[in-house]
Scaffold this motif. Structure first.
Motif, PDB file in Angstrom:
ATOM      1  N   ARG A  19       0.830  -1.211   0.000  1.00 24.99           N
ATOM      2  CA  ARG A  19       0.000   0.000   0.000  1.00 24.99           C
ATOM      3  C   ARG A  19       0.865   1.262   0.000  1.00 24.99           C
ATOM      4  NH1 ARG A  19      -3.005  -3.659  -0.881  1.00 24.99           N
ATOM      5  NH2 ARG A  19      -4.532  -4.575   0.525  1.00 24.99           N
ATOM      6  N   VAL A  20       1.818   1.288  -0.932  1.00 21.50           N
ATOM      7  CA  VAL A  20       2.636   2.486  -1.129  1.00 21.50           C
ATOM      8  C   VAL A  20       2.495   2.903  -2.592  1.00 21.50           C
ATOM      9  CG1 VAL A  20       4.960   3.466  -1.107  1.00 21.50           C
ATOM     10  CG2 VAL A  20       4.300   1.815   0.658  1.00 21.50           C
ATOM     11  N   ALA A  21       1.880   4.059  -2.823  1.00 21.17           N
ATOM     12  CA  ALA A  21       1.745   4.559  -4.200  1.00 21.17           C
ATOM     13  C   ALA A  21       3.111   4.995  -4.705  1.00 21.17           C
ATOM     14  CB  ALA A  21       0.757   5.730  -4.232  1.00 21.17           C
ATOM     15  N   ALA A  78      -5.634  12.775  14.990  1.00 15.81           N
ATOM     16  CA  ALA A  78      -6.356  12.312  13.800  1.00 15.81           C
ATOM     17  C   ALA A  78      -6.759  13.490  12.921  1.00 15.81           C
ATOM     18  CB  ALA A  78      -7.585  11.522  14.215  1.00 15.81           C
ATOM     19  N   PHE A  86     -12.625   7.898  15.231  1.00 12.82           N
ATOM     20  CA  PHE A  86     -11.804   8.164  14.055  1.00 12.82           C
ATOM     21  C   PHE A  86     -12.692   8.052  12.828  1.00 12.82           C
ATOM     22  CE2 PHE A  86      -8.644   6.152  16.959  1.00 12.82           C
ATOM     23  CZ  PHE A  86      -7.750   7.198  17.032  1.00 12.82           C
ATOM     24  N   PRO A  89     -11.543   6.438   5.391  1.00  9.76           N
ATOM     25  CA  PRO A  89     -12.152   6.366   4.062  1.00  9.76           C
ATOM     26  C   PRO A  89     -13.082   5.154   3.966  1.00  9.76           C
ATOM     27  CG  PRO A  89      -9.843   5.697   3.981  1.00  9.76           C
ATOM     28  CD  PRO A  89     -10.103   6.120   5.380  1.00  9.76           C
ATOM     29  N   ARG A  90     -13.945   5.119   2.924  1.00 15.26           N
ATOM     30  CA  ARG A  90     -14.834   3.966   2.780  1.00 15.26           C
ATOM     31  C   ARG A  90     -13.994   2.717   2.507  1.00 15.26           C
ATOM     32  NH1 ARG A  90     -15.319   3.284  -2.765  1.00 15.26           N
ATOM     33  NH2 ARG A  90     -14.829   5.140  -3.980  1.00 15.26           N
ATOM     34  N   VAL A  91     -14.499   1.570   2.925  1.00 12.17           N
ATOM     35  CA  VAL A  91     -13.671   0.367   2.863  1.00 12.17           C
ATOM     36  C   VAL A  91     -13.726  -0.320   1.504  1.00 12.17           C
ATOM     37  CG1 VAL A  91     -13.517  -0.184   5.295  1.00 12.17           C
ATOM     38  CG2 VAL A  91     -15.534  -0.891   4.037  1.00 12.17           C
TER      39      VAL A  91
ATOM     40  N   VAL B 278      -4.953   7.841   9.172  1.00  9.59           N
ATOM     41  CA  VAL B 278      -6.277   7.963   9.797  1.00  9.59           C
ATOM     42  C   VAL B 278      -6.159   8.402  11.255  1.00  9.59           C
ATOM     43  CG1 VAL B 278      -8.340   6.682  10.520  1.00  9.59           C
ATOM     44  CG2 VAL B 278      -7.359   6.309   8.244  1.00  9.59           C
ATOM     45  N   ARG B 279      -5.312   7.711  12.020  1.00  9.66           N
ATOM     46  CA  ARG B 279      -5.211   8.009  13.455  1.00  9.66           C
ATOM     47  C   ARG B 279      -4.166   9.088  13.745  1.00  9.66           C
ATOM     48  NH1 ARG B 279      -3.771   2.164  14.628  1.00  9.66           N
ATOM     49  NH2 ARG B 279      -2.961   2.545  12.545  1.00  9.66           N
ATOM     50  N   TYR B 286      -9.794  11.465   1.484  1.00  9.76           N
ATOM     51  CA  TYR B 286     -10.734  10.347   1.501  1.00  9.76           C
ATOM     52  C   TYR B 286     -11.461  10.163   0.177  1.00  9.76           C
ATOM     53  CZ  TYR B 286      -9.791   9.917   6.517  1.00  9.76           C
ATOM     54  OH  TYR B 286      -9.185   9.728   7.737  1.00  9.76           O
ATOM     55  N   GLY B 288     -11.874   7.957  -3.066  1.00  9.18           N
ATOM     56  CA  GLY B 288     -11.585   6.551  -3.343  1.00  9.18           C
ATOM     57  C   GLY B 288     -11.726   5.693  -2.092  1.00  9.18           C
ATOM     58  N   ASP B 289     -11.335   4.413  -2.214  1.00 11.91           N
ATOM     59  CA  ASP B 289     -11.555   3.497  -1.091  1.00 11.91           C
ATOM     60  C   ASP B 289     -10.353   3.498  -0.141  1.00 11.91           C
ATOM     61  OD1 ASP B 289      -9.546   1.828  -2.074  1.00 11.91           O
ATOM     62  OD2 ASP B 289     -10.945   0.435  -3.008  1.00 11.91           O
ATOM     63  N   TRP B 290     -10.463   2.671   0.886  1.00 14.16           N
ATOM     64  CA  TRP B 290      -9.451   2.603   1.944  1.00 14.16           C
ATOM     65  C   TRP B 290      -8.059   2.335   1.370  1.00 14.16           C
ATOM     66  CZ3 TRP B 290     -10.049   2.932   7.365  1.00 14.16           C
ATOM     67  CH2 TRP B 290      -8.882   2.634   8.083  1.00 14.16           C
ATOM     68  N   ASN B 291      -7.943   1.345   0.496  1.00 12.48           N
ATOM     69  CA  ASN B 291      -6.636   0.986  -0.041  1.00 12.48           C
ATOM     70  C   ASN B 291      -6.005   2.131  -0.823  1.00 12.48           C
ATOM     71  OD1 ASN B 291      -6.566  -1.552   1.054  1.00 12.48           O
ATOM     72  ND2 ASN B 291      -7.476  -2.549  -0.740  1.00 12.48           N
ATOM     73  N   SER B 293      -6.672   5.357  -0.509  1.00 12.12           N
ATOM     74  CA  SER B 293      -6.370   6.436   0.425  1.00 12.12           C
ATOM     75  C   SER B 293      -5.100   6.131   1.223  1.00 12.12           C
ATOM     76  CB  SER B 293      -7.559   6.631   1.372  1.00 12.12           C
ATOM     77  OG  SER B 293      -7.215   7.531   2.396  1.00 12.12           O
ATOM     78  N   ALA B 295      -2.629   4.075   0.354  1.00 18.09           N
ATOM     79  CA  ALA B 295      -1.438   4.125  -0.516  1.00 18.09           C
ATOM     80  C   ALA B 295      -1.016   5.571  -0.781  1.00 18.09           C
ATOM     81  CB  ALA B 295      -1.709   3.401  -1.835  1.00 18.09           C
ATOM     82  N   ARG B 296      -1.997   6.483  -0.871  1.00 18.83           N
ATOM     83  CA  ARG B 296      -1.668   7.892  -1.111  1.00 18.83           C
ATOM     84  C   ARG B 296      -1.046   8.539   0.123  1.00 18.83           C
ATOM     85  NH1 ARG B 296      -6.284   8.410  -3.967  1.00 18.83           N
ATOM     86  NH2 ARG B 296      -7.350   9.095  -2.074  1.00 18.83           N
ATOM     87  N   ARG B 298       0.822   7.237   2.172  1.00 17.82           N
ATOM     88  CA  ARG B 298       2.182   6.735   2.352  1.00 17.82           C
ATOM     89  C   ARG B 298       3.164   7.278   1.321  1.00 17.82           C
ATOM     90  NH1 ARG B 298       2.105   2.230   5.703  1.00 17.82           N
ATOM     91  NH2 ARG B 298       3.030   0.762   4.263  1.00 17.82           N
ATOM     92  N   GLU B 299       2.662   8.122   0.417  1.00 18.33           N
ATOM     93  CA  GLU B 299       3.580   8.877  -0.449  1.00 18.33           C
ATOM     94  C   GLU B 299       4.415   9.842   0.392  1.00 18.33           C
ATOM     95  OE1 GLU B 299       1.098  10.731  -3.385  1.00 18.33           O
ATOM     96  OE2 GLU B 299       0.945   8.921  -4.601  1.00 18.33           O
TER      97      GLU B 299
END
Lengths: 92, 423
Positions: A19-21, A78, A86, A89-91, B278-279, B286, B288-291, B293, B295-296, B298-299
């Motif tokens: 999960r790293v863009a 947060a 917290f 984003p949507r899952v 998030v925390r 936010y 798009g979806d969780w994945n 968001s 990944a972004r 962590r840029e």
């Protein structure tokens, strides 16, 4: 050079898993560097199987309620919160 | 480079909570150690605005011992580097070697002490990150046995390898700071009874007479000849004071560096998964979806952090786990066994702390594998959970050179005693 040298697609795949863009320039850079670094790690193939003697012991405590951060403190860093929770984003 | 060497990310003044052995002492605390109400960045843009709601155990102990915390010290991002150049807040300059790096990852801590900006400092050592900057800056740094010092409140990078430890101008002051921070803690289940009332400072008596010093041959041979010359003079000095010197070869040691990096990167890929925006940390917004968001968000990590998280993820992924991670664990057990055998022949083991002289700022970041190689002499100790100290040995080309002494598990007294003979 690793026998399973990573190509650009493999770098993108690992980026997805972690999960790293990544920018395209980063994919190119990592592709070359990972070949070097993983090639170096291949030297571990020569390591024999070694029986590890663990000197660890379990550390137990009674499962009792103890003081912790209050809700405001826990939420303080947060970016987004809602009604004391917290907000993520949507899952899907 | 500014006159302050960029040793601190945040200058502050945190008051003591009571009088004690460190009353009137100023301390720099590495910026991956939590300080309540004072931002703790880990040298990362990800945590630029993160303010911990609680103190690390070591910070509580410092304050209770009378210390005043004067700053949060610069560091390689999340401790990932050996030069403090991967910091999102810019590199730290070596106060004793103009235009050269202070070492890393605890470069700000060592530079603060070398420049007199703090009397003492706390660093953390995952693969040499206390000993490396201590050697480059000409000060003393000690990596404690795994479990001697609580990691509660330390923002984790590689849990099974890292320890918080002291940096100071002299061996005795280093040991006195260790006295304050060592000992068991209910908040860290890996802490050990050793270290409670251990009186480390009293061991800095220089009584090396009768001790056997084992020189780690392959680590000496891998070092720059100018460093070896200074190292040999210090070993001769220990011999002149009554120590017996023997040569030791560890068969496993050539595999230590690869094993260390596989384990450290694997643990990093898991530990840094918590930075989801998030925390705490930089949000990935936010859309798009969780994945997406996640990944972004962590840029916000720097290049070296991304490199290690990706390589660690790779090493743990299906099909590669046995080839890399499992083999690295075998190598770790082998290194540990080799050290156990070595301590049947010698009381302490010696090597140059660093195989190279401090590089010029800007010279190291181009080739990551080359940068990893400068950790060759320091990482074996972390794999084996052992204590080690770096003490100034002299200078080469006008640049500080450090000598490393390694002890058996919870044998801090021994390395403090031997190191103090060189003070």
């Amino acid at each position: 050079m690793s026998e399973d040298a990573v190509d650009a697609d493999a770098v993108r795949h690992v980026g997805d898993l972690a999960r790293v863009a990544l920018e395209e320039s980063e994919v190119e850079l990592f592709e070359a560097q990972f070949a070097d670094i993983l090639g170096y790690f291949d030297s571990l193939d020569e390591v024999p199987e070694v029986e590890a003697e663990s000197d660890l012991v379990n550390v137990m405590r009674p499962d009792e309620r103890r003081p912790s951060l209050d809700q405001d403190e826990a939420l303080d860093n947060a970016g987004e919160t809602e009604d004391g929770y917290f907000k993520g984003p949507r899952v899907s | 480079m500014s006159a302050d060497h960029n040793a601190f990310i945040t200058e502050t003044s945190i008051d003591p909570t009571s009088d004690g052995p460190l009353s009137s002492a100023t301390v720099a605390v590495k910026d991956n150690i939590s300080t309540a109400g004072v931002r703790t960045t880990c040298g990362s843009a990800m945590l630029e605005e993160y303010v911990p709601p609680y103190d690390a155990t070591v910070v509580k102990r410092l304050k209770a011992a009378g210390a005043t915390i004067v700053g949060k010290a610069n560091m390689d991002e999340f401790g990932m580097g050996g030069t403090t150049e991967t910091s999102a807040f810019g590199p730290t300059e070596n106060p004793r070697a103009r235009d050269r790096v202070a070492g890393g990852s605890s470069g700000g801590s060592a530079a603060a002490v070398a420049a007199g900006k703090a009397d003492l400092a706390l660093g953390t050592d995952t693969g040499g990150s206390i000993r490396n900057p201590a050697a480059f800056c000409g000060v003393v740094g000690l990596k404690p046995t795994y479990g001697l010092v609580s990691r509660y409140g330390l923002i984790a990078y590689a849990n099974s390898l890292e320890q918080i430890g002291p940096i100071a101008p002299s061996v005795e002051e280093t040991a006195a700071l260790l006295d304050v921070i060592a000992g068991p803690d209910d908040h860290d289940a890996t802490t050990h009874q050793a270290g409670a009332n251990a009186a480390y400072a009293a061991a800095a008596d220089g009584a090396v007479d009768g001790m056997t010093v084992g020189v780690l041959r392959s680590l000496r041979e891998g070092a720059d000849q100018r460093i070896v010359d200074v190292f040999e003079e210090s070993v001769a000095e220990l011999e002149a004071q009554g120590a017996t010197v023997v040569e030791i070869e560890l068969d496993s040691i050539e595999h230590a560096l690869a094993a260390y990096y596989v384990i450290a990167m694997s643990e990093a890929s898991s530990n840094l998964a918590r930075f989801d925006g998030v925390r705490y940390g930089v949000s990935g917004d936010y859309e798009g979806d969780w994945n997406e968001s996640f990944a972004r968000a962590r840029e916000a990590f720097g290049e070296e952090v991304k490199r290690r998280v990706l390589l660690g993820t790779y090493a743990l992924s299906a099909g590669y786990h046995d080839k890399y991670y499992k083999k690295a664990q075998d190598a770790r057990a082998w290194v540990k066994r080799d050290f156990d055998d070595a301590f049947a022949q010698a009381d302490v083991l010696a090597s140059p702390t660093m195989p190279v002289l401090p590089p010029e700022i800007g010279d190291s970041l181009g080739d990551p594998l080359e940068l990893y190689r400068i950790d060759a002499n320091t990482v074996p100790v972390n794999l084996a959970n052992l204590p080690a100290i770096s003490v100034p040995a002299g200078r080469a080309e006008g640049l500080p050179v450090g000598l490393q002494l390694v002890g058996p598990a919870f044998g801090e007294h021994r390395i403090i005693r031997a190191a103090s003979a060189l003070d």
